[in-house]
Design an enzyme around this catalytic site. Structure first.
Site, PDB file in Angstrom:
ATOM      1  N   SER A   1       1.721   2.220 -15.518  1.00  0.00           N
ATOM      2  CA  SER A   1       2.202   3.612 -16.056  1.00  0.00           C
ATOM      3  C   SER A   1       1.495   4.753 -15.555  1.00  0.00           C
ATOM      4  O   SER A   1       0.325   4.334 -15.411  1.00  0.00           O
ATOM      5  CB  SER A   1       2.858   3.461 -17.335  1.00  0.00           C
ATOM      6  OG  SER A   1       3.399   5.032 -17.762  1.00  0.00           O
TER       7      SER A   1
ATOM      8  N   LEU B   1       0.677  -1.172  -0.103  1.00  0.00           N
ATOM      9  CA  LEU B   1       0.112  -0.124   0.023  1.00  0.00           C
ATOM     10  C   LEU B   1       0.787   1.280  -0.114  1.00  0.00           C
ATOM     11  O   LEU B   1       0.465   2.108   0.704  1.00  0.00           O
ATOM     12  CB  LEU B   1      -1.074   0.190   1.331  1.00  0.00           C
ATOM     13  CG  LEU B   1      -1.739  -1.246   1.301  1.00  0.00           C
ATOM     14  CD1 LEU B   1      -2.576  -1.407   2.650  1.00  0.00           C
ATOM     15  CD2 LEU B   1      -2.823  -1.323   0.181  1.00  0.00           C
TER      16      LEU B   1
ATOM     17  N   HIS C   1       8.601   0.961 -22.482  1.00  0.00           N
ATOM     18  CA  HIS C   1       8.071   2.283 -22.310  1.00  0.00           C
ATOM     19  C   HIS C   1       9.008   3.111 -21.454  1.00  0.00           C
ATOM     20  O   HIS C   1       9.164   4.361 -21.702  1.00  0.00           O
ATOM     21  CB  HIS C   1       6.738   1.878 -21.419  1.00  0.00           C
ATOM     22  CG  HIS C   1       6.430   3.177 -20.941  1.00  0.00           C
ATOM     23  ND1 HIS C   1       6.842   3.574 -19.729  1.00  0.00           N
ATOM     24  CD2 HIS C   1       5.530   4.020 -21.255  1.00  0.00           C
ATOM     25  CE1 HIS C   1       6.145   4.714 -19.256  1.00  0.00           C
ATOM     26  NE2 HIS C   1       5.360   4.960 -20.349  1.00  0.00           N
ATOM     27  N   ASN C   2       9.932   2.597 -20.430  1.00  0.00           N
ATOM     28  CA  ASN C   2      10.692   3.278 -19.560  1.00  0.00           C
ATOM     29  C   ASN C   2      11.828   3.745 -20.297  1.00  0.00           C
ATOM     30  O   ASN C   2      12.435   4.704 -19.919  1.00  0.00           O
ATOM     31  CB  ASN C   2      10.938   2.535 -18.224  1.00  0.00           C
ATOM     32  CG  ASN C   2       9.712   2.478 -17.347  1.00  0.00           C
ATOM     33  OD1 ASN C   2       8.527   2.747 -17.813  1.00  0.00           O
ATOM     34  ND2 ASN C   2      10.025   2.722 -15.968  1.00  0.00           N
TER      35      ASN C   2
ATOM     36  N   LYS D   1       6.451  -2.588 -20.544  1.00  0.00           N
ATOM     37  CA  LYS D   1       6.803  -1.521 -19.584  1.00  0.00           C
ATOM     38  C   LYS D   1       8.241  -1.195 -19.348  1.00  0.00           C
ATOM     39  O   LYS D   1       8.456   0.120 -19.240  1.00  0.00           O
ATOM     40  CB  LYS D   1       6.244  -1.813 -18.283  1.00  0.00           C
ATOM     41  CG  LYS D   1       6.615  -0.810 -17.080  1.00  0.00           C
ATOM     42  CD  LYS D   1       5.574   0.360 -17.347  1.00  0.00           C
ATOM     43  CE  LYS D   1       5.823   1.284 -16.349  1.00  0.00           C
ATOM     44  NZ  LYS D   1       6.893   1.568 -15.388  1.00  0.00           N
TER      45      LYS D   1
ATOM     46  N   GLU E   1      10.961   6.728 -21.947  1.00  0.00           N
ATOM     47  CA  GLU E   1      10.950   7.650 -21.036  1.00  0.00           C
ATOM     48  C   GLU E   1      12.103   8.445 -20.780  1.00  0.00           C
ATOM     49  O   GLU E   1      12.294   9.582 -20.807  1.00  0.00           O
ATOM     50  CB  GLU E   1      10.186   7.028 -19.784  1.00  0.00           C
ATOM     51  CG  GLU E   1      10.082   8.064 -18.721  1.00  0.00           C
ATOM     52  CD  GLU E   1       9.357   6.998 -17.572  1.00  0.00           C
ATOM     53  OE1 GLU E   1       8.128   6.596 -17.600  1.00  0.00           O
ATOM     54  OE2 GLU E   1      10.081   6.902 -16.535  1.00  0.00           O
TER      55      GLU E   1
HETATM   56  O1  LIG Z   1       5.516   4.778 -16.342  1.00  0.00           O
HETATM   57  C1  LIG Z   1       5.629   5.239 -15.064  1.00  0.00           C
HETATM   58  O2  LIG Z   1       5.004   5.498 -14.398  1.00  0.00           O
HETATM   59  C2  LIG Z   1       7.047   5.336 -14.804  1.00  0.00           C
HETATM   60  O3  LIG Z   1       8.073   4.806 -15.489  1.00  0.00           O
HETATM   61  C3  LIG Z   1       7.473   4.566 -13.364  1.00  0.00           C
HETATM   62  O4  LIG Z   1       7.066   3.312 -13.640  1.00  0.00           O
HETATM   63  C4  LIG Z   1       8.933   4.586 -13.141  1.00  0.00           C
HETATM   64  O5  LIG Z   1       9.344   3.380 -12.264  1.00  0.00           O
HETATM   65  C5  LIG Z   1       9.407   5.685 -12.381  1.00  0.00           C
HETATM   66  O6  LIG Z   1       9.249   6.902 -13.130  1.00  0.00           O
HETATM   67  C6  LIG Z   1      10.925   5.565 -12.126  1.00  0.00           C
HETATM   68  O7  LIG Z   1      11.598   5.214 -12.928  1.00  0.00           O
HETATM   69  P1  LIG Z   1      13.502   5.195 -13.050  1.00  0.00           P
HETATM   70  O8  LIG Z   1      13.826   5.120 -11.559  1.00  0.00           O
HETATM   71  O9  LIG Z   1      13.913   4.143 -13.864  1.00  0.00           O
HETATM   72  O10 LIG Z   1      13.563   6.806 -13.701  1.00  0.00           O
END
Ligand SMILES: O=C(O)[C@H](O)[C@@H](O)[C@H](O)[C@H](O)COP(=O)(O)O
Length: 298
Positions: free
Chosen positions: A121, A8, A174-175, A171, A178
């Site tokens: 995400s 949680l 995706h990251n 995912k 990101e």
């Molecule tokens: O899609 C999301 O909401 C993000 O990708 C998230 O899942 C991620 O874990 C953090 O943003 C930190 O990621 P890092 O520590 O690798 O920057």
């Protein structure tokens, strides 16, 4: 649907709120009793042991983990295995490595237990108000749960990605994307900052958020950040990372895919954690040796 929710923290707590709002009956567990008490305010049932959580769920239990990736997931799965029955389903909603998810999928399947790997995400606000979910696993296991994933996700923000592991693979990629997008935005603002023009970064980000090719949520968040701290004077430029960018690069290398943007974004994060580097000293010394170029002395 009845759901047992384990973990949680910031994401898990808000996902519980999202599930409850959509009419699901949630039993929430965390080792932190304050969080268990707080989750009761959302309308969920809070419990202080996994056994209690398990016992409060009807058969074909759905056990949703939102806990840090790594050995803790295996640890909790082992604890649950002492109670679980064939037909139960475990969902891992965290940022696990897809290879771990494939292994867990196979391991639990041998025991008649379903496993779904759910990449989640959209951050903390998305968890509460509408997330983006990418979920892998067996089609028959996910079938009764499509409605739940649709409920907690924004419109068109849920995808069943295919076999076990594919949710966390999606995912991970995706990251990686990101990382590259954030690095690119950040570099652009550094160029602005070094120019002769007195830019208002918040105003630039707001303008770029409206109608430009590079508009999007990250640009809106850039505007928010500059609104709070016009020149980001209050923070250091240390860019931590929790592993997914590294996994994306490792996987890309294994697959023979050139990913220079993601690679350099990751390396820039590592570089940002070092105050000064021996590499930098060696290069500076060599420039000085062969060309007499100036070095910055301490
Ligand atoms: O899609 C999301 O909401 C993000 O990708 C998230 O899942 C991620 O874990 C953090 O943003 C930190 O990621 P890092 O520590 O690798 O920057």
């Amino acid at each position: 649907m009845h759901i047992g929710f384990i973990g949680l923290g910031k994401m898990g707590f808000n996902l519980v709120g999202n599930l409850v709002r959509h009419g699901h009956t949630v039993v929430g567990y965390d080792i932190n009793e304050e969080l268990v008490n707080a989750v009761r305010e959302t309308g969920a049932t809070g419990v202080t042991s996994l056994q209690d959580l398990y016992d409060k769920l009807p058969e074909k239990r759905v056990l949703w983990l939102m806990i840090p990736a790594g050995p803790l997931i295996d640890n909790v799965i082992e604890q649950l295995l002492a109670m679980m029955q064939p037909g139960d389903v475990v969902i891992d909603g965290g940022n696990s490595h897809f290879q771990d998810s494939i292994r867990r999928h196979t391991y639990l399947k041998e025991k008649g237990i379903g496993f779904l790997d759910c990449g989640t995400s959209g951050g903390i606000s998305g968890a509460l108000n509408g997330a983006c979910t990418m979920v892998g696993g067996d089609a028959d296991v996910i079938e009764p749960l499509h409605a739940v994933f649709n409920d907690i996700s924004v419109e068109n923000g849920y995808l069943y990605t295919g076999p076990g592991g594919s949710g966390h693979f999606t995912k991970m990629v995706h990251n990686g994307i990101e990382y590259g997008m954030m690095q690119s935005i950040a570099e652009g603002f550094e160029v602005l900052s070094k120019s002769q023009f007195p830019f208002d970064y918040e105003a630039v980000a707001r303008m770029w958020s409206n109608g430009s090719v590079i508009r999007g949520w990250l640009m809106e968040l850039t505007e928010n950040a500059f609104k709070k701290d016009a020149n980001l004077d209050e923070i250091q430029g240390r860019m931590f990372s929790s592993g997914e960018g590294k996994w994306t690069l490792e996987t890309a290398l294994d697959l023979g895919v050139p990913t220079p943007v993601i690679a350099l974004s990751l390396i820039m994060r590592y570089r940002s954690l070092q105050d000064d580097t021996f590499t930098g000293k060696v290069v500076a010394a060599l420039r000085n040796e062969f060309g007499g170029h100036a070095v910055a002395k301490k």
